[in-house]
Design a protein around this motif. Structure first.
Motif, PDB file in Angstrom:
ATOM      1  N   GLN A  21       0.955  -1.223   0.082  1.00  0.00           N
ATOM      2  CA  GLN A  21       0.092   0.132  -0.043  1.00  0.00           C
ATOM      3  C   GLN A  21       0.862   1.234   0.070  1.00  0.00           C
ATOM      4  N   ALA A  22       1.937   1.302   0.878  1.00  0.00           N
ATOM      5  CA  ALA A  22       2.707   2.438   0.653  1.00  0.00           C
ATOM      6  C   ALA A  22       3.375   2.528  -0.542  1.00  0.00           C
ATOM      7  N   LEU A  23       3.809   1.616  -1.365  1.00  0.00           N
ATOM      8  CA  LEU A  23       4.319   1.775  -2.618  1.00  0.00           C
ATOM      9  C   LEU A  23       3.224   2.205  -3.787  1.00  0.00           C
ATOM     10  N   ALA A  24       2.002   1.683  -3.403  1.00  0.00           N
ATOM     11  CA  ALA A  24       0.925   2.245  -4.376  1.00  0.00           C
ATOM     12  C   ALA A  24       0.649   3.664  -4.020  1.00  0.00           C
ATOM     13  N   ILE A  25       0.385   4.273  -2.947  1.00  0.00           N
ATOM     14  CA  ILE A  25       0.235   5.567  -2.607  1.00  0.00           C
ATOM     15  C   ILE A  25       1.325   6.344  -2.960  1.00  0.00           C
ATOM     16  N   ALA A  26       2.462   5.884  -2.949  1.00  0.00           N
ATOM     17  CA  ALA A  26       3.714   6.841  -3.422  1.00  0.00           C
ATOM     18  C   ALA A  26       3.646   6.922  -4.871  1.00  0.00           C
ATOM     19  N   ALA A  27       3.163   6.000  -5.719  1.00  0.00           N
ATOM     20  CA  ALA A  27       3.181   5.916  -6.993  1.00  0.00           C
ATOM     21  C   ALA A  27       2.051   6.683  -7.678  1.00  0.00           C
ATOM     22  N   LEU A  28       1.137   7.174  -7.006  1.00  0.00           N
ATOM     23  CA  LEU A  28      -0.189   7.870  -7.555  1.00  0.00           C
ATOM     24  C   LEU A  28       0.274   9.032  -8.174  1.00  0.00           C
ATOM     25  N   ALA A  33      -2.944   8.936 -15.792  1.00  0.00           N
ATOM     26  CA  ALA A  33      -4.585   9.287 -15.619  1.00  0.00           C
ATOM     27  C   ALA A  33      -5.433   8.011 -16.106  1.00  0.00           C
ATOM     28  N   GLU A  34      -5.230   7.281 -17.351  1.00  0.00           N
ATOM     29  CA  GLU A  34      -5.911   6.379 -17.614  1.00  0.00           C
ATOM     30  C   GLU A  34      -5.942   5.181 -16.808  1.00  0.00           C
ATOM     31  N   LEU A  35      -4.670   4.758 -15.868  1.00  0.00           N
ATOM     32  CA  LEU A  35      -4.807   3.576 -15.044  1.00  0.00           C
ATOM     33  C   LEU A  35      -5.361   3.664 -13.892  1.00  0.00           C
ATOM     34  N   PHE A  36      -5.801   5.095 -13.602  1.00  0.00           N
ATOM     35  CA  PHE A  36      -6.662   5.212 -12.149  1.00  0.00           C
ATOM     36  C   PHE A  36      -7.985   4.416 -11.986  1.00  0.00           C
ATOM     37  N   PRO A  37      -8.868   4.581 -13.155  1.00  0.00           N
ATOM     38  CA  PRO A  37     -10.036   3.657 -12.945  1.00  0.00           C
ATOM     39  C   PRO A  37      -9.817   2.092 -12.603  1.00  0.00           C
ATOM     40  N   GLN A  38      -8.869   1.425 -13.163  1.00  0.00           N
ATOM     41  CA  GLN A  38      -8.641   0.093 -13.091  1.00  0.00           C
ATOM     42  C   GLN A  38      -7.918  -0.101 -11.649  1.00  0.00           C
ATOM     43  N   LEU A  39      -7.103   0.648 -11.143  1.00  0.00           N
ATOM     44  CA  LEU A  39      -6.818   0.622  -9.668  1.00  0.00           C
ATOM     45  C   LEU A  39      -7.553   0.899  -8.616  1.00  0.00           C
ATOM     46  N   PHE A  40      -8.376   1.738  -9.021  1.00  0.00           N
ATOM     47  CA  PHE A  40      -9.496   2.013  -8.091  1.00  0.00           C
ATOM     48  C   PHE A  40     -10.596   0.874  -8.010  1.00  0.00           C
ATOM     49  N   SER A  52      -5.447   2.860   0.066  1.00  0.00           N
ATOM     50  CA  SER A  52      -5.204   3.137  -1.260  1.00  0.00           C
ATOM     51  C   SER A  52      -6.164   3.941  -1.618  1.00  0.00           C
ATOM     52  N   LEU A  53      -7.593   3.514  -1.411  1.00  0.00           N
ATOM     53  CA  LEU A  53      -8.734   4.433  -1.953  1.00  0.00           C
ATOM     54  C   LEU A  53      -8.712   5.720  -1.648  1.00  0.00           C
ATOM     55  N   LYS A  54      -8.428   5.915  -0.261  1.00  0.00           N
ATOM     56  CA  LYS A  54      -8.321   7.325   0.335  1.00  0.00           C
ATOM     57  C   LYS A  54      -7.401   7.907  -0.302  1.00  0.00           C
ATOM     58  N   ALA A  55      -6.318   7.510  -0.722  1.00  0.00           N
ATOM     59  CA  ALA A  55      -5.134   8.245  -1.352  1.00  0.00           C
ATOM     60  C   ALA A  55      -5.730   8.599  -2.774  1.00  0.00           C
ATOM     61  N   MET A  56      -6.372   7.700  -3.535  1.00  0.00           N
ATOM     62  CA  MET A  56      -6.819   7.588  -4.996  1.00  0.00           C
ATOM     63  C   MET A  56      -7.893   8.802  -4.968  1.00  0.00           C
ATOM     64  N   ALA A  57      -8.664   8.862  -3.999  1.00  0.00           N
ATOM     65  CA  ALA A  57      -9.687   9.755  -4.049  1.00  0.00           C
ATOM     66  C   ALA A  57      -9.149  11.476  -3.871  1.00  0.00           C
ATOM     67  N   GLN A  58      -7.909  11.427  -3.125  1.00  0.00           N
ATOM     68  CA  GLN A  58      -7.421  12.765  -3.228  1.00  0.00           C
ATOM     69  C   GLN A  58      -6.608  12.879  -4.499  1.00  0.00           C
ATOM     70  N   ALA A  59      -6.103  12.080  -5.041  1.00  0.00           N
ATOM     71  CA  ALA A  59      -5.329  12.148  -6.427  1.00  0.00           C
ATOM     72  C   ALA A  59      -6.079  11.944  -7.771  1.00  0.00           C
ATOM     73  N   TRP A  60      -7.497  12.058  -7.433  1.00  0.00           N
ATOM     74  CA  TRP A  60      -8.284  11.542  -8.715  1.00  0.00           C
ATOM     75  C   TRP A  60      -8.009  12.395  -9.898  1.00  0.00           C
ATOM     76  N   PRO A  61      -7.607  11.964 -11.241  1.00  0.00           N
ATOM     77  CA  PRO A  61      -7.257  12.765 -12.188  1.00  0.00           C
ATOM     78  C   PRO A  61      -8.184  13.465 -12.837  1.00  0.00           C
ATOM     79  N   PHE A  62      -9.549  13.297 -12.715  1.00  0.00           N
ATOM     80  CA  PHE A  62     -10.761  13.601 -13.455  1.00  0.00           C
ATOM     81  C   PHE A  62     -11.705  14.532 -12.668  1.00  0.00           C
TER      82      PHE A  62
END
Length: 449
Positions: A21-28, A33-40, A52-62
């Protein structure tokens, strides 16, 4: 033995990334952008990846996160995780460089988004819906906020009260930062107290569509009418299975209450499965000035058998000129009633959809309908009942008679000289059966003399 579809490289990469999870959050920060939906989706399906979900909501690129369109029912605990991510953004005085999220859509409208982005990788992903299509109701003034949240109040679904109230309270606590917009209200066979608790907590001015299917008593309907009066942007109203029991004076007062509470002209009005309609009911409803600009009128399984032809014609004259869609299915209508409204129909020049199936009409009346609607140039879809002459004493369709009737109706279309196709629908209790009747000017002109 079934062969399972092997995972894509993108899915394998996402699963591998989420193991840490730490690596996934750092990689965001570096993730396209096109990889976000699949990872979400991958993180959403695994409950242990909340951070990871929490971090993706903050970094959501759309600009839009269509959370309500996920295939599985959105759980409160997952929603809390996403909202926690938004809270981090809202608490920052300066927007981060990658913060593009403007709309959190909790309605079940975004299934195509997730299906295309996370399904067949050979198909081109759809563009993200612009923020413009997620605007609040027209004529609504509210302060500009960093985030808008869209939520449908659907009381047809069980055990949604906790979900509704959590979203509502979260938005209330962040007034000035979040605007909650509820455009649709659907109520089906639930106690009014459950509904009232939610309605007291939302901005009713946002609601544009109401579907009411209940057997509330008169006092309860009167209380609901007060809420209806605050929905100043209401465009669509559907009443189903309403059984009003009481003294005639009480019923009349209630209908007047509902009529007076409508503040703006409706675009769509539906009455279905209301078999106890009276002249008084329809008079109060149809003569309301708020039904004079209807674009769609539907009466389904609403018995009109006891209404005089003259009365029906007068009612329809009040609402039909601007209509684009008119449905009078399964209303127990007979020939004399339909013949009375023919002059009204012939003046509905904006009508594009007309259906009058499951009524007891003769071949002669169906033929008259075809002639009176022939001048409606916008008419694209027409559904008529299989004429009475086609039925046996057992209520089944005699196919030989039907063939003769279809030939006669084709002759009427040929006589009218306009390319046209209609559908005849039988009154079968199960699935309806459709029979086309078509005439094409081009085909007719190509036949050698």
């Amino acid at each position: 033995m079934s062969i399972r579809t092997p995972p894509t490289l993108l899915q394998l990469a996402g699963k591998r990334l989420l193991r840490d999870q730490a690596l996934a959050i750092a990689a965001l920060e570096y993730l396209p952008a096109e990889l976000f939906p699949q990872l979400f989706i991958l993180a959403y399906r695994r409950r242990r990846h909340k951070e990871s979900l929490k971090a993706m909501a903050q970094a959501w690129p759309f600009t839009v996160l269509p959370l309500g369109g996920l295939r599985h029912r959105l759980r409160v605990n997952i929603l809390k995780t996403v909202l926690d991510g938004l809270d981090v953004l809202l608490a920052q005085e300066v927007c981060p460089r990658r913060w593009k999220l403007r709309v959190l859509d909790l309605r079940n409208l975004g299934a195509d988004f997730w299906r295309m982005w996370c399904g067949d990788s050979t198909q081109e992903p759809p563009p993200i819906c612009p923020v413009d299509v997620h605007r609040s109701s027209p004529n609504i003034e509210h302060p500009l906020t960093p985030v808008e949240v869209f939520l449908d109040l659907n009381f047809k679904e069980r055990d949604r009260d906790e979900f509704f109230m959590y979203v509502i309270q979260w938005a209330q606590q962040r007034e000035g930062l979040v605007h909650l917009c509820c455009k649709t209200l659907r109520i089906a066979a639930v106690p009014f107290q459950r509904v009232r608790q939610v309605l007291d907590a939302v901005q009713l001015v946002c609601i544009q569509e109401v579907e009411l299917k209940c057997t509330w008593d008169l006092p309860t309907l009167r209380m609901f009418a007060l809420y209806l009066g605050q929905m100043r942007n209401l465009q669509k109203l559907s009443l189903s299975h309403i059984h009003i029991l009481g003294e005639e004076e009480e019923v009349e007062e209630q209908e007047e209450d509902v009529q007076e509470c409508l503040k703006t002209p409706l675009e769509k009005f539906t009455i279905s499965h209301c078999r106890c309609l009276t002249n008084l009911d329809l008079t109060h409803l149809f003569l309301s000035p708020h039904l004079r600009q209807l674009k769609s009128l539907t009466l389904y399984c609403a018995s009109l058998a006891d209404f005089s032809p003259v009365f029906l014609r007068a009612l329809l004259e009040a609402v039909t000129p601007p209509l684009q869609a008119l449905s009078l299915d399964k209303c127990a209508m007979v020939d004399s009633q339909v013949e009375a409204i023919l002059p009204v129909l012939s003046r509905c020049h904006q009508l594009s959809f007309f259906t009058i199936t499951q009524n007891r009409l003769s071949l002669a009346t169906v033929g008259k309908l075809l002639r009176h609607t022939a001048g409606l140039r916008s008419l694209e879809l027409e559904l008529y009942p299989v004429p009475l002459e086609c039925y046996t004493t057992q209520g089944t369709v005699n196919m030989e008679r039907l063939a003769l009737v279809r030939a006669e109706l084709t002759g009427i279309l040929r006589e009218l000289g306009k390319s046209r196709m209609i559908l005849l629908v039988n009154k079968h209790r199960g699935y309806p059966e459709y029979y086309d009747v078509e005439f094409s000017c081009q085909l007719d002109c190509s036949v050698p003399l």
